[in-house]
Write a protein that holds these residues in place. Structure first.
Motif, PDB file in Angstrom:
ATOM      1  N   LEU A 146      -9.386  -0.273   3.380  1.00 56.37           N
ATOM      2  CA  LEU A 146      -8.110  -0.927   3.666  1.00 56.37           C
ATOM      3  C   LEU A 146      -7.169   0.050   4.358  1.00 56.37           C
ATOM      4  CD1 LEU A 146      -6.184  -3.324   3.440  1.00 56.37           C
ATOM      5  CD2 LEU A 146      -5.526  -2.488   1.168  1.00 56.37           C
ATOM      6  N   HIS A 147      -7.140   1.275   3.882  1.00 55.74           N
ATOM      7  CA  HIS A 147      -6.271   2.285   4.474  1.00 55.74           C
ATOM      8  C   HIS A 147      -6.604   2.468   5.952  1.00 55.74           C
ATOM      9  CE1 HIS A 147      -3.479   5.698   3.895  1.00 55.74           C
ATOM     10  NE2 HIS A 147      -4.155   6.229   4.892  1.00 55.74           N
TER      11      HIS A 147
ATOM     12  N   LEU B 295      -5.318  -0.613   7.909  1.00 57.43           N
ATOM     13  CA  LEU B 295      -3.863  -0.628   8.010  1.00 57.43           C
ATOM     14  C   LEU B 295      -3.368   0.426   8.994  1.00 57.43           C
ATOM     15  CD1 LEU B 295      -2.763  -1.214   4.305  1.00 57.43           C
ATOM     16  CD2 LEU B 295      -3.098  -2.876   6.139  1.00 57.43           C
ATOM     17  N   THR B 296      -4.025   1.579   9.006  1.00 58.71           N
ATOM     18  CA  THR B 296      -3.651   2.622   9.961  1.00 58.71           C
ATOM     19  C   THR B 296      -3.802   2.110  11.393  1.00 58.71           C
ATOM     20  OG1 THR B 296      -4.315   4.377   8.431  1.00 58.71           O
ATOM     21  CG2 THR B 296      -4.170   4.958  10.762  1.00 58.71           C
ATOM     22  N   GLU B 297      -4.853   1.337  11.637  1.00 59.40           N
ATOM     23  CA  GLU B 297      -5.073   0.769  12.965  1.00 59.40           C
ATOM     24  C   GLU B 297      -4.026  -0.284  13.311  1.00 59.40           C
ATOM     25  OE1 GLU B 297      -8.955  -0.779  12.521  1.00 59.40           O
ATOM     26  OE2 GLU B 297      -9.969   1.167  12.689  1.00 59.40           O
TER      27      GLU B 297
ATOM     28  N   HIS C   8       0.830  -1.206   0.000  1.00 62.62           N
ATOM     29  CA  HIS C   8       0.000   0.000   0.000  1.00 62.62           C
ATOM     30  C   HIS C   8       0.867   1.259   0.000  1.00 62.62           C
ATOM     31  CE1 HIS C   8      -3.777   2.136   0.695  1.00 62.62           C
ATOM     32  NE2 HIS C   8      -3.154   2.852   1.601  1.00 62.62           N
ATOM     33  N   ASN C   9       1.891   1.287   0.865  1.00 65.12           N
ATOM     34  CA  ASN C   9       2.782   2.449   0.924  1.00 65.12           C
ATOM     35  C   ASN C   9       3.548   2.632  -0.375  1.00 65.12           C
ATOM     36  OD1 ASN C   9       1.990   3.043   3.511  1.00 65.12           O
ATOM     37  ND2 ASN C   9       3.807   2.184   4.503  1.00 65.12           N
ATOM     38  N   HIS C  10       3.952   1.509  -0.992  1.00 64.22           N
ATOM     39  CA  HIS C  10       4.698   1.583  -2.250  1.00 64.22           C
ATOM     40  C   HIS C  10       3.853   2.215  -3.360  1.00 64.22           C
ATOM     41  CE1 HIS C  10       7.513   0.460  -5.409  1.00 64.22           C
ATOM     42  NE2 HIS C  10       6.526  -0.111  -6.064  1.00 64.22           N
TER      43      HIS C  10
END
Length: 207
Positions: free
Chosen positions: A116-117, A120-122, A75-77
């Motif tokens: 999803l974001h 993932l943050t959690e 996700h970050n990529h």
């Protein structure tokens, strides 16, 4: 007391078939996180959704946390690719043209898969991936500072490090909160946010 879960992959997929297996596992993990949550994302469940054996999963990943880390990395990529691309394209543009594009890509990146974001943050603190977030922020800061340095003549007298920090932090906070704290950010609302945030940042930077 339970030890810290292993989050590093056991080995890197080198052949096409093994890469397809890893991709299927990472994609399955992402889908389960969104639909069922972290607690339901057991290695057995992930393997089932991916259509592979749990033994195959363990060849590459030692735990479900390692798979979550892989999802975060992917996700970050993809987000950073968008940021790099736009900052490269606007390198020679004046701030009143460049800033709206930079703000817009930040919001677009957060809107790619907001559910999803959010998940993932959690999970970032749980999986020990704060250093990866910091690395992302450092690269974003560096690229934005380089842009400001190239446009020095357009800016009011300002410390470039401080200005880059203020701008990047503001853009990311606005994009993050607008997307993650809203049930659904419409295209019209996103455009309005880009306009208002860009106005604020351009005014801050301009002579």
């Amino acid at each position: 007391m339970a030890g810290k879960p292993l989050t590093k992959p056991r080995k890197k997929a080198s052949q096409e078939r093994s890469r397809a297996t890893v991709d299927a596992l990472v994609e399955a993990t992402a889908r389960i996180l969104v639909k069922e949550g972290f607690d339901k994302a057991s290695t057995n469940r992930i393997a089932e959704v991916a259509g592979v054996s749990v033994g195959s999963l363990y060849q590459y990943f030692p735990s479900k946390e390692a798979l979550v880390v892989a999802v975060i990395g992917r996700h970050n990529h993809s987000t950073m690719q968008l940021v790099r691309s736009v900052l490269s394209e606007v390198a020679d543009q004046p701030i009143e043209h460049a800033i709206p594009r930079i703000v817009a890509v930040a919001i677009r990146a957060h809107r790619i898969d907001p559910k999803l974001h959010r998940v993932l943050t959690e999970q970032i603190p749980r999986t020990g991936q704060l250093e990866n977030v910091e690395a992302f922020n450092r690269e974003y800061f560096t690229l934005f500072r380089e842009y400001l340095a190239n446009r020095r003549g357009d800016l009011r007298p300002v410390d470039l490090d401080l200005a880059a920090y203020v701008c990047v932090t503001s853009i990311e906070a606005l994009a993050h909160n607008a997307v993650l704290r809203s049930t659904r950010l419409t295209d019209q609302e996103a455009e309005a946010l880009v306009d208002e945030a860009s106005r604020m940042i351009v005014e801050y930077l301009s002579r």
